[in-house]
Write a protein that holds these residues in place. Structure first.
Motif, PDB file in Angstrom:
ATOM      1  N   UNK A 159       0.774  -1.215  -0.022  1.00 53.51           N
ATOM      2  CA  UNK A 159       0.017   0.101  -0.013  1.00 53.51           C
ATOM      3  C   UNK A 159       0.781   1.187   0.067  1.00 53.51           C
ATOM      4  N   UNK A 160       0.486   2.225  -0.681  1.00 58.93           N
ATOM      5  CA  UNK A 160       1.246   3.384  -0.717  1.00 58.93           C
ATOM      6  C   UNK A 160       1.040   4.038   0.609  1.00 58.93           C
ATOM      7  N   UNK A 161       2.361   4.683   1.095  1.00 57.24           N
ATOM      8  CA  UNK A 161       2.402   5.114   2.420  1.00 57.24           C
ATOM      9  C   UNK A 161       2.947   6.402   2.484  1.00 57.24           C
ATOM     10  N   UNK A 189      -9.031   5.414   0.283  1.00 57.24           N
ATOM     11  CA  UNK A 189      -9.611   4.103   0.489  1.00 57.24           C
ATOM     12  C   UNK A 189      -8.515   3.001   0.305  1.00 57.24           C
ATOM     13  N   UNK A 190      -7.248   3.178  -0.242  1.00 59.13           N
ATOM     14  CA  UNK A 190      -6.525   2.342  -0.659  1.00 59.13           C
ATOM     15  C   UNK A 190      -4.711   2.241  -0.433  1.00 59.13           C
ATOM     16  N   UNK A 191      -4.673   3.412   0.757  1.00 57.10           N
ATOM     17  CA  UNK A 191      -3.371   3.548   1.062  1.00 57.10           C
ATOM     18  C   UNK A 191      -3.267   4.231   2.481  1.00 57.10           C
ATOM     19  N   UNK A 192      -1.997   3.923   2.899  1.00 53.25           N
ATOM     20  CA  UNK A 192      -1.835   4.623   4.220  1.00 53.25           C
ATOM     21  C   UNK A 192      -1.248   6.079   3.947  1.00 53.25           C
ATOM     22  N   UNK A 193      -2.210   6.818   3.740  1.00 58.29           N
ATOM     23  CA  UNK A 193      -1.952   8.437   3.424  1.00 58.29           C
ATOM     24  C   UNK A 193      -2.750   9.213   4.432  1.00 58.29           C
ATOM     25  N   UNK A 194      -2.205  10.183   4.999  1.00 54.83           N
ATOM     26  CA  UNK A 194      -2.647  10.930   6.400  1.00 54.83           C
ATOM     27  C   UNK A 194      -2.162  10.924   7.442  1.00 54.83           C
ATOM     28  N   UNK A 195      -2.918  10.859   8.426  1.00 52.50           N
ATOM     29  CA  UNK A 195      -2.443  10.789   9.717  1.00 52.50           C
ATOM     30  C   UNK A 195      -2.402   9.305  10.239  1.00 52.50           C
ATOM     31  N   UNK A 196      -1.784   8.988  11.331  1.00 55.25           N
ATOM     32  CA  UNK A 196      -1.871   7.514  11.496  1.00 55.25           C
ATOM     33  C   UNK A 196      -3.400   7.057  12.078  1.00 55.25           C
ATOM     34  N   UNK A 204       4.789   1.047   0.533  1.00 52.70           N
ATOM     35  CA  UNK A 204       5.637   1.561  -0.562  1.00 52.70           C
ATOM     36  C   UNK A 204       5.733   3.283  -0.106  1.00 52.70           C
ATOM     37  N   UNK A 205       7.101   3.318  -0.055  1.00 57.68           N
ATOM     38  CA  UNK A 205       7.301   4.897   0.261  1.00 57.68           C
ATOM     39  C   UNK A 205       7.873   5.765  -0.774  1.00 57.68           C
ATOM     40  N   UNK A 206       8.457   5.353  -1.754  1.00 55.89           N
ATOM     41  CA  UNK A 206       9.169   6.133  -2.793  1.00 55.89           C
ATOM     42  C   UNK A 206       8.238   6.045  -4.395  1.00 55.89           C
ATOM     43  N   UNK A 207       7.282   6.934  -4.046  1.00 57.93           N
ATOM     44  CA  UNK A 207       6.410   7.347  -5.328  1.00 57.93           C
ATOM     45  C   UNK A 207       6.574   8.817  -5.685  1.00 57.93           C
TER      46      UNK A 207
END
Length: 683
Positions: A456-458, A532-539, A560-563
């Motif tokens: 997941x994008x993070x 809906x499909x990534x760890x983006x935002x606050x914890x 996935x951290x390198x986007x």
């Protein structure tokens, strides 16, 4: 006669409290040394009643075992008792001595003989640590304060203890690898279980409540189940990065992950494209990472195995395994980009079949087996790999995408799973993971022993809007870059269903999608990723997705951290990701692999009424809980739709608890009235 299996578990951990633990041999030798020192100072007669009082649970268990193994009767005194309660208890039970932790000695009247202990005794080497010492006829007296303030004494004979042990054996269906969880505040009611665990070689984990409620500490406020987190790399190469520091982000972030208990790092295999172009060979990069890490598992994520010879895969990753001292793992992928197959063009059409064959070959070489292969003269020769790997078996994942059949194939060979949220919705995963677990079981593998990892994008931060504004341009550029890979796949000679799956979701750039529609697609994909499909935002924002994935059977998130974001921004965000990781790091499960739990019915009611705790409890093999004067042992099922825990009514058994007066050998309990009543200050 009680069976002591101590000699079979000398170096195993017996008791754990937080980060403190004690092995069976250390416990045995410390107990013997403590009783030897106590006997030299106090000369207790065999069968004497000895009270023990300690706040340190490790020391308390050592005291209990010391007294029992010294052929005396032990009276464990809960450290929460007041000075008046303790001294009235001593008046009633008349112990010959009290072994007490020094800082608690003020609670005991000077009228009683005290032997003070500051810490675990230094141990000395024993000539015979396997021999069993003689027990008194009544080795244990338990005291219980009832709701009305009265105190009940339960004298437990050797015969009753032996019968209780047999009943625990039956109800727990004990296995050599079992670990028993007990709550520290209930420890003094669980002494028989602790002694039973000792005689069966079972590790006991005490949950220390400290000043927090068990739900707050053992089951964190936001979550109460385990989820592991690793770092995943697959991004576009930033043109602004100079030739000298291309891999700085990779190395620095992996060092952070290694120092902060992340589970793994995934490095991919990509060829001939700026997108992912930093990663043509995961074994080379993993060998480099082995030199700057010490704990984290180094995984290919993934190696496109049809582009390689199976022998070379085994050799390369054996080198990684040796350099990392046994931390190598491989996720196999069949590949999908037709241009990558310039190495072996003839393998493209049957790449999935090649991959499955290669997994079997690599695992065979890894185990040290010889395989016949043709040399340059077309003559068969027996081949084995060198260097020999550190791990006896190579941890294997299989990278799967949209097709349920691929999940089933992974289950057939007992592989772990690496998948993602790019081309499939989270709701699609539940059926595929269920099919995978069913396939594991059907093919003789324990479904609970295999790991489902989801990429997941993070990128996390302190404010959702700020994070969204920061990641949007980079993530949209990343999505545009990804679209060219999707276009390439749609033009490849692939099966119609596979092409339809991709083109139906994303289309192609030149043939089917005008520029304005492409931008709409990119915008839509960004909103979908962010919400809906990534760890983006606050914890805190990510809990819903993590909770959902866990309910589907996901065990690990590959972040996935390198986007495309600047390296400094990515590195600065890692502490937020570590904050999230800590919330889901249930060390009792991860470190000690808890399989059994013993608790009061009130405790279980509180836990199983919480939907997150219920999911955690469903991972345990057996739970034993009081039910009046009996106890029940039940298999549990987690209802993923309603998020509740259910008992399997077909597997509920009764247990004679040690306070059950129906057991013939149970001595009559003495009830000491008004234990909490006001006490004369002159007493």
């Amino acid at each position: 006669m009680l069976k002591d299996t101590f000699s079979q578990h000398l170096r195993s951990t017996f008791l754990c409290v937080g980060d403190d633990h004690i092995t069976f041999d250390r416990c045995r030798s410390a107990s013997q040394q403590l009783f030897r020192q106590f006997s030299d100072a106090c000369t207790p007669a065999p069968g004497s009643r000895i009270a023990v009082l300690a706040e340190d649970p490790l020391l308390a268990i050592i005291m209990v075992h010391a007294v029992i193994s010294g052929n005396c009767t032990v009276i464990p005194v809960p450290p929460g008792y007041t000075e008046q309660q303790i001294n009235k208890l001593f008046d009633m039970l008349d112990p010959a001595y009290c072994i007490v932790e020094t800082h608690l000695s003020h609670k005991c009247s000077a009228a009683y003989k005290l032997y003070c202990v500051d810490s675990l005794p230094e141990t000395v080497e024993e000539n015979d640590i396997s021999g069993r010492t003689q027990w008194s006829d009544v080795p244990l007296i338990l005291c219980h304060t009832s709701a009305d303030g009265s105190l009940t004494r339960k004298e437990i004979s050797v015969g009753l203890l032996e019968k209780t042990f047999y009943q625990y054996d039956e109800l727990y269906e004990v296995k050599p690898s079992d670990v028993l969880l007990i709550f520290e505040e209930e420890l003094y009611a669980r002494i028989p279980e602790v002694l039973w665990a000792w005689y069966n070689g079972i590790t006991v984990v005490l949950h220390a409540a400290a000043n927090e409620s068990p739900m707050d500490q053992w089951v964190p406020t936001a979550v109460s189940f385990g989820m592991q987190f690793g770092l995943f790399y697959f991004g576009s190469h930033n043109e602004g990065v100079t030739e000298r520091n291309k891999y700085k982000l990779l190395i620095d972030s992996v060092k952070f992950a290694d120092e902060h208990d992340f589970s793994c790092v995934w490095t991919p295999e990509r060829h001939f494209n700026q997108f992912g172009g930093l990663f043509p060979n995961p074994s080379v990069l993993s060998a480099a990472l082995a030199m700057v890490t010490s704990r984290i598992q180094l995984r290919s994520g993934s190696i496109v195995s049809p582009l390689h010879h199976a022998v070379r895969i085994a050799e390369d990753w054996s080198v990684v395994d040796n350099l990392s001292n046994g931390r190598a793992a491989v996720s196999f992928a069949s590949g999908w980009q037709c241009n990558d197959f310039v190495f072996f063009p003839d393998r493209y059409d049957k790449r999935h079949e090649y991959m499955l064959e290669q997994i079997a070959e690599v695992k065979s070489f890894w185990k040290g087996e010889h395989r016949a292969m043709l040399n340059g003269l077309k003559t068969p020769v027996e081949v084995e790999i060198f260097p020999k790997p550190v791990q006896a078996e190579l941890p294997v994942w299989m990278t799967v995408s949209g097709k349920t059949e691929s999940f089933v194939d992974a289950g057939k060979i007992g592989a772990n799973i690496l998948t993602h949220l790019l081309w499939q919705d989270t709701d699609e995963l539940i059926g595929k993971i269920r099919a995978y677990r069913d396939s594991l079981e059907l093919n003789g593998f324990d479904p609970a022993s295999r790991i489902v990892s989801v990429m997941a994008h993070t990128f996390l931060g302190a404010d959702n809007d700020a994070v969204k504004e920061k990641v949007k341009p980079f993530l949209m550029d990343y999505i545009r870059s990804s679209v060219h890979l999707i276009e390439a796949m749609s033009g490849s000679n692939v099966q119609n269903r596979e092409k339809k799956d991709v083109v139906g979701r994303y289309g192609t750039v030149e043939e089917e999608m005008p520029a304005d529609l492409l931008e709409q697609l990119v915008e839509f994909a960004f909103e979908r990723f962010f919400e809906k499909a990534a760890l983006l935002g606050t914890p805190e924002k990510t809990h819903h997705l993590i909770r959902k994935l866990k309910g589907y059977g996901v065990d690990e998130i590959a972040c996935l951290i390198d986007f495309g974001l600047p390296d400094k921004e990515i590195l600065a965000a890692l502490p937020y990701l570590d904050e999230l990781r800590k919330l889901y790091d249930t060390k009792l499960i991860r470190k000690y692999n808890v399989t059994l739990m013993r608790c009061s019915s009130e405790k279980l009611t509180a836990l199983k009424s919480n939907k997150d705790a219920a999911l955690f409890l469903s991972r345990l093999r057996k739970i034993l809980t009081d039910n009046g004067h009996d106890a029940v042992s039940a298999e549990l099922e987690y209802d993923h739709r309603q998020h509740i825990l259910r008992f399997n009514d077909n597997d509920v058994n009764s247990l004679f608890d040690v306070i059950d007066t129906d057991i013939p050998e149970m001595k009559e309990a003495d009830v000491l009235e008004d234990f909490n009543a006001p006490i004369d200050k002159s007493f």
